[in-house]
Design a protein around this motif. Structure first.
Motif, short mmCIF file in Angstrom:
data_model
loop_
_atom_site.label_atom_id
_atom_site.label_comp_id
_atom_site.label_asym_id
_atom_site.label_seq_id
_atom_site.Cartn_x
_atom_site.Cartn_y
_atom_site.Cartn_z
N GLY A 108 0.79 -1.23 0.00
CA GLY A 108 0.00 0.00 0.00
C GLY A 108 0.82 1.27 0.00
N LYS A 109 2.02 1.22 -0.54
CA LYS A 109 2.83 2.43 -0.60
C LYS A 109 2.11 3.51 -1.40
N GLY A 110 2.11 4.73 -0.87
CA GLY A 110 1.39 5.82 -1.51
C GLY A 110 -0.03 5.96 -1.03
N LYS A 111 -0.53 4.93 -0.36
CA LYS A 111 -1.89 4.95 0.18
C LYS A 111 -1.90 4.86 1.70
N ARG A 112 -0.88 4.16 2.23
CA ARG A 112 -0.81 3.94 3.67
C ARG A 112 0.62 4.16 4.14
N VAL A 113 0.79 4.56 5.38
CA VAL A 113 2.12 4.73 5.97
C VAL A 113 2.78 3.38 6.20
N TYR A 114 2.01 2.45 6.74
CA TYR A 114 2.46 1.08 7.01
C TYR A 114 1.58 0.10 6.24
N PRO A 115 1.96 -1.14 6.12
CA PRO A 115 1.12 -2.10 5.41
C PRO A 115 -0.31 -2.19 5.95
N TRP A 116 -0.49 -2.04 7.27
CA TRP A 116 -1.83 -2.14 7.86
C TRP A 116 -2.63 -0.85 7.76
N GLY A 117 -1.98 0.28 7.57
CA GLY A 117 -2.67 1.55 7.52
C GLY A 117 -1.81 2.68 8.05
N ASP A 118 -2.46 3.71 8.55
CA ASP A 118 -1.74 4.88 9.07
C ASP A 118 -1.58 4.87 10.58
N GLU A 119 -2.18 3.87 11.24
CA GLU A 119 -2.08 3.79 12.69
C GLU A 119 -0.62 3.60 13.11
N LYS A 120 -0.27 4.20 14.23
CA LYS A 120 1.10 4.18 14.71
C LYS A 120 1.62 2.77 14.95
N LEU A 121 2.88 2.56 14.64
CA LEU A 121 3.53 1.28 14.89
C LEU A 121 3.61 1.00 16.39
N ASP A 122 3.24 -0.21 16.78
CA ASP A 122 3.46 -0.65 18.16
C ASP A 122 3.74 -2.15 18.15
N SER A 123 3.98 -2.72 19.32
CA SER A 123 4.43 -4.10 19.43
C SER A 123 3.35 -5.13 19.11
N THR A 124 2.11 -4.70 18.89
CA THR A 124 1.06 -5.65 18.50
C THR A 124 1.02 -5.86 16.99
N GLN A 214 12.16 2.24 9.46
CA GLN A 214 12.48 1.28 8.40
C GLN A 214 11.31 0.35 8.09
N LEU A 215 10.27 0.37 8.90
CA LEU A 215 9.10 -0.46 8.66
C LEU A 215 8.04 0.27 7.84
N LYS A 216 8.26 1.54 7.57
CA LYS A 216 7.31 2.30 6.77
C LYS A 216 7.36 1.86 5.31
N ASN A 217 6.22 1.95 4.62
CA ASN A 217 6.15 1.54 3.22
C ASN A 217 7.11 2.30 2.33
N GLU A 218 7.41 3.54 2.68
CA GLU A 218 8.28 4.37 1.84
C GLU A 218 9.74 3.97 1.93
N ASP A 219 10.10 3.20 2.94
CA ASP A 219 11.50 2.88 3.17
C ASP A 219 11.93 1.62 2.41
N SER A 220 13.21 1.51 2.15
CA SER A 220 13.79 0.31 1.52
C SER A 220 15.28 0.29 1.83
N ALA A 221 15.91 -0.80 1.49
CA ALA A 221 17.36 -0.93 1.69
C ALA A 221 17.92 -1.76 0.54
N GLU A 222 19.23 -1.94 0.54
CA GLU A 222 19.90 -2.72 -0.50
C GLU A 222 20.75 -3.81 0.15
N SER A 223 20.89 -4.92 -0.54
CA SER A 223 21.73 -6.00 -0.04
C SER A 223 22.49 -6.64 -1.20
N PRO A 224 23.77 -6.97 -1.00
CA PRO A 224 24.52 -7.67 -2.06
C PRO A 224 23.83 -8.98 -2.42
N ILE A 225 23.84 -9.31 -3.68
CA ILE A 225 23.07 -10.44 -4.18
C ILE A 225 23.50 -11.78 -3.57
#
Length: 245
Positions: A108-124, A214-225
């Motif tokens: 849901g990148k572009g529609k939601r902050v996180y995969p579940w929605g815009d609700e704040k990240l917590d341990s649940t 780093q858990l936000k939909n807008e974030d990403s990283a790179e890793s050697p293949i």
């Protein structure tokens, strides 16, 4: 046309279209959008059970000792796999790795902050670097009860609206996208693993050791293949097949 007949016709067409799609066990349908075709994505990260079967039936006759010591059980996600291992497994299963664009659509990148929605990240909602994490950026106000990675699907509150689990946290996930070029790399056979490629691949989702951003939909990283990491896993995608075509 009467409203009742119009409604019946719409329902009939919808039923015919839906029934024409080949259902995929353990996968979720991501509808077509923005001119991009529909596809399926695994509901969870690939787990040790099917992955060990894959190893036994292919060139990987046994898990390397350093990895075997860290295998918890068949329902835990696969780690310590290079991009090649992940791509090979998906091909063996009749699937493929998702592109970064597909992964983003499913999250849901572009529609939601996180995969579940815009609700704040917590341990649940996700397994990330909380009070159980030893790194300097840990969040001491959250406790997801896991020091390291968790069993696949342990955070149903963090599911996407379509029901895809663990797209944020637990393990970073390989995509088929080359970070530098944005092009997709396809699996080309077992000998492909011996190629001396210096690609960095895009990974998404964050891990149990990640900071909240780093858990936000807008974030990403790179890793050697060819890199193996205890923080990186994967899930597979599959093209939609319509019956009769």
């Amino acid at each position: 046309m009467k409203p009742s007949l119009l409604l019946f016709s719409f329902f009939t067409l919808s039923l015919l279209f839906t029934s024409g799609l080949q259902a995929q066990e353990g996968m979720v349908l991501i509808p077509a959008a923005g001119g991009q075709p529909a596809f399926y994505l695994d509901k969870t990260e690939v787990t040790q059970g099917p992955y060990q079967t894959f190893q036994e039936q292919t060139i990987y006759r046994r898990t390397p000792e350093f990895a075997a010591k860290k295998v918890h059980g068949p329902d835990y996600p696969v780690r310590l796999s290079t991009w090649f291992h992940a791509a090979h497994f998906c091909s063996w299963a009749g699937k493929r790795l998702p592109t970064v664009e597909e992964w983003n659509r499913a999250a849901g990148k572009g529609k939601r902050v996180y995969p579940w929605g815009d609700e704040k990240l917590d341990s649940t909602r996700a397994n990330f670097c909380d009070i159980n994490c030893v790194t300097p950026w840990h969040d001491i106000l959250q406790d997801d009860t896991f020091e390291r990675y968790s069993k696949a699907g342990s955070f149903p509150a963090g599911a996407t609206p379509e029901g895809i689990l663990d797209m944020a946290g637990n393990l970073w996930e390989w995509t088929s996208t080359i970070a530098k070029t944005g092009k997709s790399l396809d699996w080309k056979g077992e000998n492909y693993e011996n190629a001396e490629l210096d690609y960095f691949m895009v990974i998404k989702g964050g891990s149990y050791g990640s900071k909240p951003t780093q858990l936000k939909n807008e974030d990403s990283a790179e890793s050697p293949i060819n890199f193996r990491s205890s923080h990186v896993g994967f899930r597979c995608a599959k093209d939609v097949e319509v019956k009769g075509k």
